[in-house]
Design a protein around this motif. Structure first.
Motif, PDB file in Angstrom:
ATOM      1  N   ASN A  15     -34.766  -0.354  -5.805  1.00  0.00           N
ATOM      2  CA  ASN A  15     -35.157  -1.956  -5.140  1.00  0.00           C
ATOM      3  C   ASN A  15     -34.834  -2.662  -3.811  1.00  0.00           C
ATOM      4  O   ASN A  15     -35.761  -2.984  -2.948  1.00  0.00           O
ATOM      5  N   ARG A  74     -54.054  -4.618 -18.683  1.00  0.00           N
ATOM      6  CA  ARG A  74     -53.356  -6.065 -18.391  1.00  0.00           C
ATOM      7  C   ARG A  74     -52.788  -6.571 -17.317  1.00  0.00           C
ATOM      8  O   ARG A  74     -53.734  -7.866 -17.447  1.00  0.00           O
ATOM      9  N   PHE A 112     -43.096  -4.353 -23.438  1.00  0.00           N
ATOM     10  CA  PHE A 112     -41.795  -3.705 -22.977  1.00  0.00           C
ATOM     11  C   PHE A 112     -41.214  -4.764 -22.472  1.00  0.00           C
ATOM     12  O   PHE A 112     -39.664  -4.728 -23.516  1.00  0.00           O
ATOM     13  N   THR A 158     -46.234 -10.265  -4.780  1.00  0.00           N
ATOM     14  CA  THR A 158     -46.364  -9.279  -5.869  1.00  0.00           C
ATOM     15  C   THR A 158     -48.280  -9.217  -6.202  1.00  0.00           C
ATOM     16  O   THR A 158     -49.125  -8.407  -6.025  1.00  0.00           O
ATOM     17  N   VAL A 210     -44.755   1.015 -24.480  1.00  0.00           N
ATOM     18  CA  VAL A 210     -43.871   0.999 -24.252  1.00  0.00           C
ATOM     19  C   VAL A 210     -43.062   1.647 -23.445  1.00  0.00           C
ATOM     20  O   VAL A 210     -42.875   1.213 -22.195  1.00  0.00           O
ATOM     21  N   ALA A 242     -51.159 -17.021 -10.826  1.00  0.00           N
ATOM     22  CA  ALA A 242     -49.823 -17.775  -9.724  1.00  0.00           C
ATOM     23  C   ALA A 242     -48.512 -17.644 -10.541  1.00  0.00           C
ATOM     24  O   ALA A 242     -47.925 -17.534  -9.015  1.00  0.00           O
ATOM     25  N   LEU A 243     -48.459 -16.935 -11.197  1.00  0.00           N
ATOM     26  CA  LEU A 243     -46.678 -16.526 -11.782  1.00  0.00           C
ATOM     27  C   LEU A 243     -46.460 -15.315 -10.701  1.00  0.00           C
ATOM     28  O   LEU A 243     -45.245 -15.178 -10.995  1.00  0.00           O
ATOM     29  N   ILE A 275     -42.052  -8.361 -11.432  1.00  0.00           N
ATOM     30  CA  ILE A 275     -43.477  -9.178 -12.054  1.00  0.00           C
ATOM     31  C   ILE A 275     -45.078  -7.975 -12.948  1.00  0.00           C
ATOM     32  O   ILE A 275     -45.034  -9.048 -13.501  1.00  0.00           O
ATOM     33  N   VAL A 276     -44.972  -7.614 -12.018  1.00  0.00           N
ATOM     34  CA  VAL A 276     -46.334  -6.778 -12.511  1.00  0.00           C
ATOM     35  C   VAL A 276     -46.387  -7.025 -13.853  1.00  0.00           C
ATOM     36  O   VAL A 276     -46.903  -6.821 -14.324  1.00  0.00           O
ATOM     37  N   LEU A 277     -44.487  -6.321 -14.350  1.00  0.00           N
ATOM     38  CA  LEU A 277     -44.964  -6.490 -16.501  1.00  0.00           C
ATOM     39  C   LEU A 277     -45.191  -7.410 -16.554  1.00  0.00           C
ATOM     40  O   LEU A 277     -45.107  -7.058 -18.278  1.00  0.00           O
ATOM     41  N   LEU A 278     -45.694  -8.974 -16.521  1.00  0.00           N
ATOM     42  CA  LEU A 278     -45.453  -9.511 -16.852  1.00  0.00           C
ATOM     43  C   LEU A 278     -46.386  -9.563 -18.300  1.00  0.00           C
ATOM     44  O   LEU A 278     -47.283  -9.240 -18.190  1.00  0.00           O
ATOM     45  N   ARG A 279     -45.790  -9.964 -19.307  1.00  0.00           N
ATOM     46  CA  ARG A 279     -46.787 -10.506 -20.834  1.00  0.00           C
ATOM     47  C   ARG A 279     -47.241  -8.836 -21.266  1.00  0.00           C
ATOM     48  O   ARG A 279     -48.129  -8.347 -22.110  1.00  0.00           O
ATOM     49  N   SER A 280     -45.480  -7.667 -20.347  1.00  0.00           N
ATOM     50  CA  SER A 280     -46.327  -6.490 -21.095  1.00  0.00           C
ATOM     51  C   SER A 280     -45.314  -6.210 -22.616  1.00  0.00           C
ATOM     52  O   SER A 280     -44.003  -7.285 -23.494  1.00  0.00           O
ATOM     53  N   GLY A 338     -45.431 -22.308 -15.263  1.00  0.00           N
ATOM     54  CA  GLY A 338     -44.682 -21.818 -15.035  1.00  0.00           C
ATOM     55  C   GLY A 338     -42.942 -21.280 -15.246  1.00  0.00           C
ATOM     56  O   GLY A 338     -42.527 -20.781 -16.469  1.00  0.00           O
ATOM     57  N   TRP A 339     -42.520 -21.373 -14.076  1.00  0.00           N
ATOM     58  CA  TRP A 339     -40.715 -21.799 -14.200  1.00  0.00           C
ATOM     59  C   TRP A 339     -40.738 -23.594 -14.365  1.00  0.00           C
ATOM     60  O   TRP A 339     -40.570 -24.150 -13.378  1.00  0.00           O
ATOM     61  N   SER A 362     -50.107 -19.680  -6.405  1.00  0.00           N
ATOM     62  CA  SER A 362     -49.146 -19.068  -5.532  1.00  0.00           C
ATOM     63  C   SER A 362     -47.686 -18.851  -5.170  1.00  0.00           C
ATOM     64  O   SER A 362     -46.403 -18.683  -5.548  1.00  0.00           O
ATOM     65  N   GLN A 412     -34.139 -10.172  -9.615  1.00  0.00           N
ATOM     66  CA  GLN A 412     -33.698  -9.075  -9.031  1.00  0.00           C
ATOM     67  C   GLN A 412     -34.675  -8.471  -7.965  1.00  0.00           C
ATOM     68  O   GLN A 412     -34.830  -8.626  -6.675  1.00  0.00           O
ATOM     69  N   THR A 413     -35.770  -8.279  -8.907  1.00  0.00           N
ATOM     70  CA  THR A 413     -37.225  -6.882  -8.225  1.00  0.00           C
ATOM     71  C   THR A 413     -37.430  -8.060  -8.294  1.00  0.00           C
ATOM     72  O   THR A 413     -38.961  -7.919  -8.910  1.00  0.00           O
ATOM     73  N   PRO A 414     -38.115  -8.436  -7.225  1.00  0.00           N
ATOM     74  CA  PRO A 414     -39.560  -9.283  -7.525  1.00  0.00           C
ATOM     75  C   PRO A 414     -41.040  -8.676  -7.835  1.00  0.00           C
ATOM     76  O   PRO A 414     -41.458  -9.178  -8.343  1.00  0.00           O
ATOM     77  N   GLU A 415     -40.875  -7.030  -7.255  1.00  0.00           N
ATOM     78  CA  GLU A 415     -42.354  -6.373  -8.318  1.00  0.00           C
ATOM     79  C   GLU A 415     -42.386  -6.023  -9.384  1.00  0.00           C
ATOM     80  O   GLU A 415     -42.897  -5.936 -10.073  1.00  0.00           O
ATOM     81  N   ILE A 443     -34.740  -9.929 -14.474  1.00  0.00           N
ATOM     82  CA  ILE A 443     -34.379  -8.901 -13.205  1.00  0.00           C
ATOM     83  C   ILE A 443     -35.882  -9.159 -12.431  1.00  0.00           C
ATOM     84  O   ILE A 443     -35.670  -8.581 -11.497  1.00  0.00           O
TER      85      ILE A 443
END
Lengths: 260, 410
Positions: free
Chosen positions: A182, A203, B380, A219, A168, A214-215, B373-378, B296-297, B250, B368-371, B365
């Protein structure tokens, strides 16, 4: 070493907790598949669980096993045996038995629901491989903590803290740093940061394999470019292996010098 | 519209009484279509019987009917355009035209209509073509039941299936278009309708509108395209009962709206798209009774969007329901069904008592900060989403559905 490993392994196989762990996964697998009946969707849900539960169980089991078998360890130390053999044997025995519970507990329900006929078999395999890696990593971390803390309560506390940090807090700090910086290009930074946490790395490795990648957009494309290559795969598995080898080496190092 | 068609029908009918029929087949007196066109008089019918004809540059400069019987094949041998229509009231039907790829600079089409009105092109099959049917500066036409297939791989060296340019009152009905750049493309086209078409596996868009006003597209299916439909710089477009499915990738989406005014989007079905609707600047748009499932969206809004209304839509199992980069001013969400809604309904009137906020903190978030998105499904992210849901702090507070429905709208 093999004898100790075998002893630890069978000791755990007889223990109640291994069965509880096994039954937990079995139930989880069946319930998930019963609820949505779609192997590919169940895998996505399973991902969430594996990256949280497997490290947690690895940590708690590791620390519990060490404290519980302390008398037996002391008995073994009195025998003409190398310390490396004793501790590595215990470590590997524990990790293997946990991995086996994971493999069987999830494997059986997925096999019943026709895993072999679906195209998801590779995704499932990578999920299990990642789960096994996480088990080995967190058992090693837990044993390290147990070795350096005689006080059981303190040991438990630190172990839970390590899990909490990896699962976490790390992501929280990661997110805050992304938001703070940013204005700078962050893709390489995020790639490197996610390499350093085994949970994040696992993960992302699995996410990229699934449709849901794809989502991740631009990045994600960058990540895919890195992890999609053999070199990227090699590096990420190398990092995961480092997470096993280095703590395991510290176990050996510490056990050599510890005064029992 | 109907009146003009009746007129058209009467005219063609009256001509038919005195019209002649010319037959073309490999063993007939007249062996080539070009020859037949030359010999025919205004209003004649040319019947092309089964066989393979190697012809290009057939220019129809008088009102004629070309009908293929027994599946005749015209092979362009990649030498250039096959049929060019330059006269009014021409009908082309039942032909199979293949191999029309010659040069990428000439925009060759299997059938081109140039400044000709009241045309009808139906029941043709076009294969391995650069452009399928091109219509330029023509009005009152019908394009029906054609099958157009090609194997385009890149945008820069492929053409469109049905390409309409500076035209009006055209009906495009029940065509199947696959493997081209844009399935159907409309530029400066007004008062036209596109309906019941099936557009799939196109490199760019299934259907593409540019600078076209007062058009409608209904009952179409757009599947597995680079992106489903793009509607850009157009006014008063009606979009009803279309299916946007599996536009997954993508940079893919079901429907793109860019600089659109006064559109109506109703009863559409968005299934498994990376982005259901991608909105970049739109004003006065009604979204009604649409289904957004497994996207997705569901709706991703960026840029200036004013006075959009979302009423009675179903949002089911989307990773993100709504995401927006800026504050949404005077946009309304009312009486939608959200599968993520966890509120209660004490008075049992079918409307939840607690408002629903469709923007998750993480989607905010990630915009605002596209990067991030790598935290998707974590874990936190799940935790912060949950805490934001309990007590909203960051997400825009005027963005909510005050009357979320408890049950899915059928």
């Amino acid at each position: 070493m093999f004898k100790i490993l075998k002893y630890s392994f069978f000791d755990l196989m007889r223990s109640r907790w291994s069965y509880v762990y096994f039954l937990f996964y079995l139930l989880l697998g069946f319930v998930l598949l019963f609820l949505n009946n779609d192997v590919s969707k169940a895998i996505i849900t399973l991902l969430n669980i594996i990256i949280v539960i497997v490290p947690l169980i690895g940590t708690i089991f590791g620390i519990m096993y060490y404290y519980n078998s302390r008398e037996f360890t002391e008995l073994l130390l009195a025998q003409p045996l190398k310390r490396t053999t004793i501790f590595l044997g215990q470590y590997i025995g524990l990790s293997v038995s946990l991995s086996l519970s994971l493999l069987l507990g999830l494997g059986i329900p997925f096999l019943v629901y026709g895993l072999f006929e679906s195209s998801e078999i590779w995704n499932f395999a990578s999920l299990i491989i990642v789960g096994v890696f996480l088990t080995f990593i967190f058992v090693a971390l837990a044993m390290n903590i147990a070795l350096s803390n005689e006080n059981r309560i303190k040991g438990f506390g630190y172990a839970i803290l390590v899990w909490l940090f990896m699962a976490v807090i790390y992501d929280g700090l990661f997110l805050i740093s992304l938001m703070l910086f940013n204005d700078y290009p962050l893709d390489k930074f995020s790639l490197i940061i996610s390499m350093f946490n085994p949970i994040d790395l696992s993960r992302i490795l699995i996410l990229l394999k699934l449709d849901i990648s794809a989502l991740l957009g631009y990045t994600g494309a960058l990540f895919n470019k890195f992890f999609g290559t053999n070199w990227g795969m090699f590096i990420s598995f190398f990092v995961l292996s480092c997470w096993i080898v280095i703590p395991a080496w510290i176990i050996v190092y510490k056990s050599m010098r510890k005064d029992f | 519209m109907i009146r003009t068609f009746i007129l058209l029908f009467l005219i063609t009918f009256s001509i038919q009484i005195i019209a002649q029929q010319i037959e073309v087949c490999p063993t007939c007196k007249i062996k080539s279509i070009k020859e037949a066109v030359k010999k025919a008089k205004k209003g004649d019918r040319i019947v092309i019987k089964s066989g393979t004809y190697f012809e290009t540059g057939i220019i129809i400069d008088k009102s004629l009917k070309l009908s293929g019987i027994g599946n005749p094949i015209i092979d362009g041998k990649n030498k250039g355009e096959v049929i060019t229509i330059v006269a009014d009231s021409v009908e082309v039907s039942g032909l199979t035209i293949i191999n029309v790829i010659s040069s990428f600079t000439q925009d060759d089409a299997a059938i081109k209509v140039k400044k000709a009105n009241h045309f009808s092109i139906h029941d043709n099959t076009l294969k391995n073509v650069f452009f399928g049917i091109t219509v330029q500066k023509s009005h009152h036409g019908l394009i029906e039941n054609n099958t157009i297939a090609s194997n385009a791989t890149q945008e820069y060296n492929s053409g469109d299936g049905i390409h309409l340019w500076y035209s009006s009152d055209i009906e495009v009905i029940s065509n199947k278009v696959s493997g081209l750049r844009d399935g159907i493309y409309l530029e400066f086209v007004s008062n036209s309708s596109v309906s019941k078409n099936y557009s799939s596996k196109n490199v760019r868009y299934g259907l593409h509108f540019m600078f076209s006003n007062n058009d409608k597209y209904t009952d179409n299916t757009f599947k597995n395209n680079g992106a489903g439909v793009a509607v850009m710089f157009s006014k008063k477009i009606k979009m009803f009962r279309n299916t946007f499915a599996k536009n997954w990738g993508s940079s893919s989406y079901g429907l793109l709206l860019k600089e659109i005014y006064d559109a109506e989007i109703e009863h559409n079905f968005f299934d498994q798209n990376t982005i259901g609707i991608n909105v970049e600047g739109s004003t006065r748009i009604d979204y009604k009774n649409n289904d957004f499932i497994n996207n997705g969206w569901a709706v991703k809004i960026s840029g200036a969007c004013y006075e959009n209304k979302f009423n009675r839509n179903n949002f089911i199992s989307n990773a993100f329901d709504i995401s927006c980069q800026s504050k949404l001013n005077s946009n309304m969400f009312d009486q939608n069904y959200w599968s993520e809604y966890t509120g209660y309904d004490l008075d049992k009137n079918g409307i939840g008592d607690v408002p629903f906020r469709p923007v998750k903190l993480f989607s905010y978030i990630a915009d605002q900060t596209p990067e991030a998105i790598v935290l998707l499904r974590s874990l936190f992210v799940d935790i912060i989403n949950f805490s934001e849901k309990v007590s909203p702090v960051f997400t825009p507070d005027n963005l909510m559905d005050k009357n979320p429905l408890m049950k899915k709208i059928k």
